[in-house]
Design a protein around this motif. Structure first.
Motif, mmCIF file in Angstrom:
data_model
loop_
_atom_site.group_PDB
_atom_site.id
_atom_site.type_symbol
_atom_site.label_atom_id
_atom_site.label_comp_id
_atom_site.label_asym_id
_atom_site.label_seq_id
_atom_site.Cartn_x
_atom_site.Cartn_y
_atom_site.Cartn_z
ATOM 1 N N PHE A 16 26.947 76.409 87.401
ATOM 2 C CA PHE A 16 26.004 75.720 87.696
ATOM 3 C C PHE A 16 25.805 74.483 87.039
ATOM 4 C CE2 PHE A 16 25.060 80.089 89.154
ATOM 5 C CZ PHE A 16 24.535 79.788 90.468
ATOM 6 N N ALA A 17 26.250 74.550 85.850
ATOM 7 C CA ALA A 17 25.965 73.285 84.905
ATOM 8 C C ALA A 17 26.284 71.892 85.645
ATOM 9 C CB ALA A 17 26.615 73.359 83.399
ATOM 10 N N THR A 18 27.525 72.089 86.238
ATOM 11 C CA THR A 18 27.978 70.775 87.181
ATOM 12 C C THR A 18 28.047 71.100 88.674
ATOM 13 O OG1 THR A 18 30.120 71.333 86.610
ATOM 14 C CG2 THR A 18 29.134 69.839 84.865
ATOM 15 N N LEU A 19 27.889 72.358 88.903
ATOM 16 C CA LEU A 19 27.865 72.560 90.508
ATOM 17 C C LEU A 19 29.614 72.366 90.968
ATOM 18 C CD1 LEU A 19 24.647 71.049 91.961
ATOM 19 C CD2 LEU A 19 25.319 73.591 91.523
ATOM 20 N N ASP A 20 30.286 73.075 89.930
ATOM 21 C CA ASP A 20 31.859 72.825 89.871
ATOM 22 C C ASP A 20 32.172 73.712 91.078
ATOM 23 O OD1 ASP A 20 34.459 73.081 89.589
ATOM 24 O OD2 ASP A 20 34.493 72.941 87.452
ATOM 25 N N LYS A 21 32.483 73.207 92.372
ATOM 26 C CA LYS A 21 32.795 73.632 93.439
ATOM 27 C C LYS A 21 34.454 74.410 93.332
ATOM 28 C CE LYS A 21 34.246 72.660 98.209
ATOM 29 N NZ LYS A 21 34.163 71.557 99.341
ATOM 30 N N ALA A 22 35.388 73.548 92.550
ATOM 31 C CA ALA A 22 36.741 74.088 92.454
ATOM 32 C C ALA A 22 36.420 75.611 91.466
ATOM 33 C CB ALA A 22 37.692 73.213 91.763
ATOM 34 N N LEU A 23 36.036 75.658 90.328
ATOM 35 C CA LEU A 23 35.520 76.828 89.771
ATOM 36 C C LEU A 23 34.981 77.879 90.672
ATOM 37 C CD1 LEU A 23 35.693 78.221 87.018
ATOM 38 C CD2 LEU A 23 33.467 77.337 86.399
ATOM 39 N N LEU A 24 33.652 77.673 91.289
ATOM 40 C CA LEU A 24 33.322 78.493 92.196
ATOM 41 C C LEU A 24 34.073 79.168 92.881
ATOM 42 C CD1 LEU A 24 30.788 80.104 92.675
ATOM 43 C CD2 LEU A 24 30.120 78.307 94.426
ATOM 44 N N ARG A 33 30.436 88.076 99.485
ATOM 45 C CA ARG A 33 28.992 88.237 100.269
ATOM 46 C C ARG A 33 28.109 87.754 99.073
ATOM 47 N NH1 ARG A 33 26.438 90.226 104.971
ATOM 48 N NH2 ARG A 33 24.617 91.002 104.622
ATOM 49 N N HIS A 34 26.967 86.894 99.559
ATOM 50 C CA HIS A 34 25.961 86.495 98.573
ATOM 51 C C HIS A 34 24.547 86.607 99.267
ATOM 52 C CE1 HIS A 34 24.619 83.929 94.912
ATOM 53 N NE2 HIS A 34 23.376 83.995 95.665
ATOM 54 N N GLU A 35 23.745 87.404 98.670
ATOM 55 C CA GLU A 35 22.316 87.663 99.056
ATOM 56 C C GLU A 35 21.481 87.225 98.180
ATOM 57 O OE1 GLU A 35 22.259 92.019 100.736
ATOM 58 O OE2 GLU A 35 24.355 91.912 99.883
ATOM 59 N N ALA A 43 14.646 83.654 102.159
ATOM 60 C CA ALA A 43 15.532 82.813 101.355
ATOM 61 C C ALA A 43 16.780 82.602 102.502
ATOM 62 C CB ALA A 43 16.141 83.258 100.217
ATOM 63 N N PRO A 44 17.585 81.775 102.485
ATOM 64 C CA PRO A 44 18.810 81.540 103.380
ATOM 65 C C PRO A 44 20.012 82.695 103.157
ATOM 66 C CG PRO A 44 18.793 79.992 101.705
ATOM 67 C CD PRO A 44 17.634 80.672 101.567
ATOM 68 N N GLY A 45 20.674 82.972 104.018
ATOM 69 C CA GLY A 45 21.647 84.063 103.865
ATOM 70 C C GLY A 45 21.518 85.337 104.656
ATOM 71 N N PRO A 46 22.328 86.148 104.422
ATOM 72 C CA PRO A 46 23.499 86.284 103.524
ATOM 73 C C PRO A 46 24.479 85.243 103.689
ATOM 74 C CG PRO A 46 23.195 88.224 104.865
ATOM 75 C CD PRO A 46 22.086 87.467 105.250
ATOM 76 N N GLY A 51 30.069 80.011 103.538
ATOM 77 C CA GLY A 51 28.781 79.617 103.440
ATOM 78 C C GLY A 51 28.177 79.299 102.285
ATOM 79 N N PHE A 52 28.290 80.263 101.228
ATOM 80 C CA PHE A 52 27.982 79.939 100.134
ATOM 81 C C PHE A 52 28.517 78.561 99.431
ATOM 82 C CE2 PHE A 52 27.209 80.886 95.423
ATOM 83 C CZ PHE A 52 25.932 80.904 95.497
ATOM 84 N N MET A 53 29.695 78.482 99.621
ATOM 85 C CA MET A 53 30.386 77.014 99.135
ATOM 86 C C MET A 53 29.645 75.876 99.820
ATOM 87 S SD MET A 53 32.846 77.876 96.844
ATOM 88 C CE MET A 53 33.582 76.409 96.901
#
Length: 167
Positions: A16-24, A33-35, A43-46, A51-53
């Motif tokens: 989250f510090a840099t919103l590092d897409k590759a790390l995530l 699955r993210h809820e 809130a949006p989701g799940p 979708g979370f990317m």
């Protein structure tokens, strides 16, 4: 020495510090699955992994980072899970912070609980339930995000100087 599952959770929090897409992306299982909770936030989701990317990419459009700091973590070997109690602060992109509200109002700090379920090896996250700071999210963060997105559209449509006159 920290377990693999705990190190995976720590890496997720650190992205989250840099919103590092590759790390995530490297931490999420293909079946991810993210809820968001509580449901009262609507809130949006799940979200699936894809979708979370995309959700993370949307945050990166309006923020330089959203540093999350773990206050405590709880690990359960039997369920192969980690729970993290954390705080955060939003770092909106400077060029999207119009003068219509004060600098202090652009500052946002929140509190969260992340519940991670890991794959068998503890290297990939298969599910996250993220409890949001409901009052603060509803009363402040969502409005700031909407304002930053609207400002982004103005910047993209008219050039960066367009925000200097927004009120």
């Amino acid at each position: 020495m920290a377990s693999t599952r705990l190190r995976t959770a720590e890496k997720y929090i650190s992205h989250f510090a840099t919103l590092d897409k590759a790390l995530l992306e490297s931490l999420l299982a293909d079946s991810y699955r993210h809820e968001f909770a509580p449901i009262s936030l609507n809130a949006p989701g799940p979200f699936t992994k894809t979708g979370f990317m995309a959700h993370g990419a949307g945050l990166a459009d309006i923020m330089n980072g959203f540093p999350v700091t773990a206050k405590e973590h709880f690990e359960c070997e039997a369920s192969n899970s980690v729970v993290v109690w954390a705080t955060s602060e939003a770092h909106f992109r400077e060029e999207l912070m119009d003068p219509g509200i004060s600098r202090e109002e652009w500052e946002y700090r929140g509190e969260y609980v992340f519940m991670f379920t890991m794959d068998e090896g503890g290297e990939k996250i298969v599910r996250t339930v993220e409890f949001l700071d409901s009052a603060s999210t509803k009363e402040r963060l969502l409005g700031l995000m909407a304002r930053a997105r609207a400002n982004l559209e103005k910047v993209q449509g008219k050039g960066i100087d367009s925000l200097k006159h927004v009120e």
